[in-house]
Design an enzyme around this catalytic site. Structure first.
Site, PDB file in Angstrom:
ATOM      1  N   CYS A  52      63.897 -22.628   6.827  1.00 62.75           N
ATOM      2  CA  CYS A  52      64.006 -23.903   6.058  1.00 62.75           C
ATOM      3  C   CYS A  52      64.573 -24.026   4.750  1.00 62.75           C
ATOM      4  O   CYS A  52      64.480 -23.075   4.142  1.00 62.75           O
ATOM      5  CB  CYS A  52      62.254 -23.917   5.877  1.00 62.75           C
ATOM      6  SG  CYS A  52      61.889 -25.609   4.954  1.00 62.75           S
ATOM      7  N   ASP A  53      65.271 -25.018   4.449  1.00 67.45           N
ATOM      8  CA  ASP A  53      65.935 -25.230   3.126  1.00 67.45           C
ATOM      9  C   ASP A  53      65.208 -26.096   1.987  1.00 67.45           C
ATOM     10  O   ASP A  53      65.638 -26.264   1.103  1.00 67.45           O
ATOM     11  CB  ASP A  53      67.143 -25.965   3.459  1.00 67.45           C
ATOM     12  CG  ASP A  53      67.075 -27.320   3.989  1.00 67.45           C
ATOM     13  OD1 ASP A  53      65.828 -27.517   3.990  1.00 67.45           O
ATOM     14  OD2 ASP A  53      68.158 -28.080   4.174  1.00 67.45           O
ATOM     15  N   THR A  54      63.917 -26.004   2.369  1.00 68.04           N
ATOM     16  CA  THR A  54      63.109 -27.041   1.422  1.00 68.04           C
ATOM     17  C   THR A  54      62.024 -26.041   0.915  1.00 68.04           C
ATOM     18  O   THR A  54      61.264 -25.516   1.486  1.00 68.04           O
ATOM     19  CB  THR A  54      62.563 -28.250   2.160  1.00 68.04           C
ATOM     20  OG1 THR A  54      63.805 -28.936   2.738  1.00 68.04           O
ATOM     21  CG2 THR A  54      61.585 -29.007   1.283  1.00 68.04           C
TER      22      THR A  54
ATOM     23  N   HIS B 168      73.729 -35.370   1.782  1.00 71.46           N
ATOM     24  CA  HIS B 168      73.233 -35.256   0.285  1.00 71.46           C
ATOM     25  C   HIS B 168      73.583 -33.954  -0.479  1.00 71.46           C
ATOM     26  O   HIS B 168      73.849 -34.169  -1.503  1.00 71.46           O
ATOM     27  CB  HIS B 168      71.797 -35.485   0.234  1.00 71.46           C
ATOM     28  CG  HIS B 168      71.075 -34.398   1.244  1.00 71.46           C
ATOM     29  ND1 HIS B 168      71.060 -34.589   2.490  1.00 71.46           N
ATOM     30  CD2 HIS B 168      70.083 -33.702   1.034  1.00 71.46           C
ATOM     31  CE1 HIS B 168      70.441 -33.897   3.207  1.00 71.46           C
ATOM     32  NE2 HIS B 168      69.738 -33.266   2.238  1.00 71.46           N
TER      33      HIS B 168
ATOM     34  N   CYS C 217      53.219 -27.070   5.859  1.00 69.55           N
ATOM     35  CA  CYS C 217      53.903 -26.859   7.028  1.00 69.55           C
ATOM     36  C   CYS C 217      53.138 -26.103   7.972  1.00 69.55           C
ATOM     37  O   CYS C 217      52.457 -25.283   7.533  1.00 69.55           O
ATOM     38  CB  CYS C 217      55.183 -26.508   7.015  1.00 69.55           C
ATOM     39  SG  CYS C 217      56.334 -26.515   8.714  1.00 69.55           S
TER      40      CYS C 217
ATOM     41  N   CYS D 255      59.253 -20.996  12.129  1.00 69.19           N
ATOM     42  CA  CYS D 255      60.505 -21.549  11.483  1.00 69.19           C
ATOM     43  C   CYS D 255      60.942 -20.914  10.391  1.00 69.19           C
ATOM     44  O   CYS D 255      60.090 -20.399   9.248  1.00 69.19           O
ATOM     45  CB  CYS D 255      60.317 -23.234  11.060  1.00 69.19           C
ATOM     46  SG  CYS D 255      61.675 -23.651  10.629  1.00 69.19           S
TER      47      CYS D 255
ATOM     48  N   GLU E   3      60.395 -37.554   9.231  1.00 67.25           N
ATOM     49  CA  GLU E   3      61.265 -36.367   9.808  1.00 67.25           C
ATOM     50  C   GLU E   3      60.110 -35.437  10.508  1.00 67.25           C
ATOM     51  O   GLU E   3      59.412 -34.922   9.322  1.00 67.25           O
ATOM     52  CB  GLU E   3      62.094 -35.903   8.641  1.00 67.25           C
ATOM     53  CG  GLU E   3      63.118 -36.837   8.041  1.00 67.25           C
ATOM     54  CD  GLU E   3      64.380 -36.791   8.482  1.00 67.25           C
ATOM     55  OE1 GLU E   3      64.860 -35.747   9.224  1.00 67.25           O
ATOM     56  OE2 GLU E   3      65.145 -37.564   8.553  1.00 67.25           O
TER      57      GLU E   3
ATOM     58  N   PHE F 216      62.200 -41.221  -0.575  1.00 70.38           N
ATOM     59  CA  PHE F 216      61.563 -39.855   0.231  1.00 70.38           C
ATOM     60  C   PHE F 216      60.247 -39.763  -0.138  1.00 70.38           C
ATOM     61  O   PHE F 216      60.038 -39.492  -1.563  1.00 70.38           O
ATOM     62  CB  PHE F 216      62.542 -38.915  -0.045  1.00 70.38           C
ATOM     63  CG  PHE F 216      63.488 -38.892   1.161  1.00 70.38           C
ATOM     64  CD1 PHE F 216      64.423 -39.837   1.015  1.00 70.38           C
ATOM     65  CD2 PHE F 216      63.491 -37.977   2.175  1.00 70.38           C
ATOM     66  CE1 PHE F 216      65.646 -39.771   2.232  1.00 70.38           C
ATOM     67  CE2 PHE F 216      64.427 -37.790   3.110  1.00 70.38           C
ATOM     68  CZ  PHE F 216      65.333 -38.954   3.105  1.00 70.38           C
TER      69      PHE F 216
HETATM   70  C1  LIG Z   1      62.625 -29.725   5.711  1.00 75.06           C
HETATM   71  S1  LIG Z   1      62.501 -30.626   7.323  1.00 75.06           S
HETATM   72  C2  LIG Z   1      61.034 -31.619   7.019  1.00 75.06           C
HETATM   73  C3  LIG Z   1      60.451 -32.112   8.178  1.00 75.06           C
HETATM   74  C4  LIG Z   1      59.977 -31.504   9.271  1.00 75.06           C
HETATM   75  N1  LIG Z   1      59.288 -30.352   8.844  1.00 75.06           N
HETATM   76  C5  LIG Z   1      61.187 -30.989  10.277  1.00 75.06           C
HETATM   77  O1  LIG Z   1      61.215 -29.804  10.323  1.00 75.06           O
HETATM   78  O2  LIG Z   1      61.801 -31.763  10.964  1.00 75.06           O
HETATM   79  C6  LIG Z   1      63.765 -31.692   7.090  1.00 75.06           C
HETATM   80  C7  LIG Z   1      65.083 -31.626   7.921  1.00 75.06           C
HETATM   81  O3  LIG Z   1      65.594 -30.444   7.402  1.00 75.06           O
HETATM   82  C8  LIG Z   1      66.222 -29.782   8.490  1.00 75.06           C
HETATM   83  N2  LIG Z   1      66.552 -28.422   8.104  1.00 75.06           N
HETATM   84  C9  LIG Z   1      65.674 -27.513   7.377  1.00 75.06           C
HETATM   85  N3  LIG Z   1      66.334 -26.563   7.270  1.00 75.06           N
HETATM   86  C10 LIG Z   1      67.521 -26.708   7.515  1.00 75.06           C
HETATM   87  C11 LIG Z   1      68.709 -25.703   7.484  1.00 75.06           C
HETATM   88  N4  LIG Z   1      68.527 -24.601   6.911  1.00 75.06           N
HETATM   89  N5  LIG Z   1      69.919 -26.228   7.786  1.00 75.06           N
HETATM   90  C12 LIG Z   1      70.032 -27.508   8.382  1.00 75.06           C
HETATM   91  N6  LIG Z   1      68.862 -28.462   8.410  1.00 75.06           N
HETATM   92  C13 LIG Z   1      67.620 -27.919   8.208  1.00 75.06           C
HETATM   93  C14 LIG Z   1      65.048 -29.932   9.676  1.00 75.06           C
HETATM   94  O4  LIG Z   1      65.489 -29.381  10.994  1.00 75.06           O
HETATM   95  C15 LIG Z   1      64.818 -31.175   9.657  1.00 75.06           C
HETATM   96  O5  LIG Z   1      65.492 -32.145  10.498  1.00 75.06           O
HETATM   97  N1  LIG Z   2      68.824 -37.206   0.801  1.00 75.26           N
HETATM   98  C1  LIG Z   2      68.006 -36.402   1.687  1.00 75.26           C
HETATM   99  N2  LIG Z   2      68.177 -36.883   2.710  1.00 75.26           N
HETATM  100  C2  LIG Z   2      67.395 -36.089   3.621  1.00 75.26           C
HETATM  101  N3  LIG Z   2      67.016 -36.260   5.018  1.00 75.26           N
HETATM  102  C3  LIG Z   2      66.032 -35.445   5.479  1.00 75.26           C
HETATM  103  C4  LIG Z   2      65.713 -34.878   4.257  1.00 75.26           C
HETATM  104  C5  LIG Z   2      64.699 -33.886   4.567  1.00 75.26           C
HETATM  105  O1  LIG Z   2      64.303 -32.900   3.748  1.00 75.26           O
HETATM  106  O2  LIG Z   2      63.485 -34.295   5.329  1.00 75.26           O
HETATM  107  C6  LIG Z   2      66.388 -35.114   3.025  1.00 75.26           C
HETATM  108  C7  LIG Z   2      66.566 -34.943   1.854  1.00 75.26           C
HETATM  109  O3  LIG Z   2      65.878 -33.908   1.201  1.00 75.26           O
HETATM  110  N4  LIG Z   2      67.357 -35.637   1.058  1.00 75.26           N
HETATM  111  S1  SF4 Z   3      62.279 -26.950   8.469  1.00 74.43           S
HETATM  112 FE1  SF4 Z   3      60.934 -26.415   6.850  1.00 74.43          FE
HETATM  113  S2  SF4 Z   3      59.388 -27.902   6.872  1.00 74.43           S
HETATM  114 FE2  SF4 Z   3      60.427 -28.294   8.988  1.00 74.43          FE
HETATM  115  S3  SF4 Z   3      59.260 -27.207  10.287  1.00 74.43           S
HETATM  116 FE3  SF4 Z   3      60.756 -25.733   9.375  1.00 74.43          FE
HETATM  117  S4  SF4 Z   3      59.320 -24.733   7.483  1.00 74.43           S
HETATM  118 FE4  SF4 Z   3      58.372 -26.633   8.195  1.00 74.43          FE
HETATM  119 MG   LIG Z   4      66.047 -31.772   2.995  1.00 75.78          MG
END
Ligand SMILES: C[S@@+](CC[C@H](N)C(=O)[O-])C[C@H]1O[C@@H](n2cnc3c(N)ncnc32)[C@H](O)[C@@H]1O
Ligand SMILES: Nc1nc2[nH]cc(C(=O)O)c2c(=O)[nH]1
Ligand code: SF4
Ligand SMILES: [Mg+2]
Length: 208
Positions: free
Chosen positions: A48-50, A202, A30, A45, A114, A24
């Site tokens: 977001c979990d990231t 994961h 973003c 958005c 992604e 990865f």
């Molecule tokens: C962190 S995002 C990064 C890639 C891109 N910005 C996007 O949103 O697709 C990676 C994946 O995690 C999903 N995701 C983010 N936050 C989430 C949440 N709280 N619950 C489930 N999926 C989530 C997003 O929709 C995306 O499919």
């Molecule tokens: N193992 C793992 N799989 C993933 N698939 C999408 C992810 C992401 O954050 O984009 C993710 C991530 O963060 N970890």
């Molecule tokens: S899930 Fe996170 S990284 Fe993806 S669009 Fe939303 S804020 Fe951006």
């Molecule tokens: Mg993730």
């Protein structure tokens, strides 16, 4: 110059490639959220979990595509099989370009992405996952999989079911009501079999 939050070796957790070993590469930044908790609820958005701000311990700034490709190559630990890199973020299409994709192909990698779908994808991506966000205009309407976080305001599945994707996934929104969201997703998929359930495996297995 590429700004990367982290690069790590794991299994793809989501979608049709779930379970597949992958490097990865998480780009910083973003276009739908600046990553600051204070600004989450006023952003396009909101769930977001990231953490994608800045450069983490396993990231950094890479001056050239060659330097970044080389780090990704040395992070791959598999023997045999087809090496796989997943570009994510943040929003990877703010930074990923054709030069980097072509270098990865030259090293024998398949390239996954992604994306939130608000930026047109460069050519050459082997597995493009688009995950639409309710209030943001969708620009990239084709790819290998569409993965909709559900339930989501202003992003009913019906809006996307005729787009040009091979696979349609519903992924439970991970929030405080997470368990109920999973049940709601199961019921949606059973009622609308075009859609399949994607779990964030994961998180279930405790890997990165
Ligand atoms: C962190 S995002 C990064 C890639 C891109 N910005 C996007 O949103 O697709 C990676 C994946 O995690 C999903 N995701 C983010 N936050 C989430 C949440 N709280 N619950 C489930 N999926 C989530 C997003 O929709 C995306 O499919
Ligand atoms: N193992 C793992 N799989 C993933 N698939 C999408 C992810 C992401 O954050 O984009 C993710 C991530 O963060 N970890
Ligand atoms: S899930 Fe996170 S990284 Fe993806 S669009 Fe939303 S804020 Fe951006
Ligand atoms: Mg993730």
């Amino acid at each position: 110059m590429y700004t990367v939050k982290e690069i790590f070796y794991t299994l793809q957790g989501e979608g049709a490639q779930a379970g597949r070993a992958a490097v990865f590469c998480r780009f910083s930044g973003c276009n739908l959220w600046n990553g600051r908790e204070d600004d989450r609820l006023i952003s396009l958005c909101t769930f977001c979990d990231t953490d994608f701000i800045g450069t983490g311990q396993d990231g950094g700034k890479f001056a050239t595509a060659e330097a970044l490709a080389s780090r990704i190559g040395s992070t791959w630990k598999g023997e045999g099989g087809v090496p796989y890199v997943v570009f994510t973020g943040g929003e990877p299409l703010l930074q990923l370009d054709k030069a980097l994709i072509e270098l990865m192909h030259g090293m024998g990698f398949e390239v996954g992405v992604e994306s939130n779908g608000t930026i047109a994808a460069p050519t050459g991506i082997d597995w493009l996952c688009v995950s639409p966000k309710g209030s943001a205009k969708l620009v990239q309407t084709s790819g290998q999989e569409l993965k909709l976080v559900y339930p989501q305001l202003n992003a009913q599945p019906e809006l996307f079911e005729n787009l040009d994707f091979k696979h349609f996934y519903i992924q439970p929104l991970d929030d405080r009501a997470g368990i109920n969201n999973t049940q709601v997703c199961i019921e949606y998929c059973m009622a609308h079999p075009q859609w399949q359930l994607s779990l964030q495996t994961h998180k279930l297995t405790g890997i990165r």
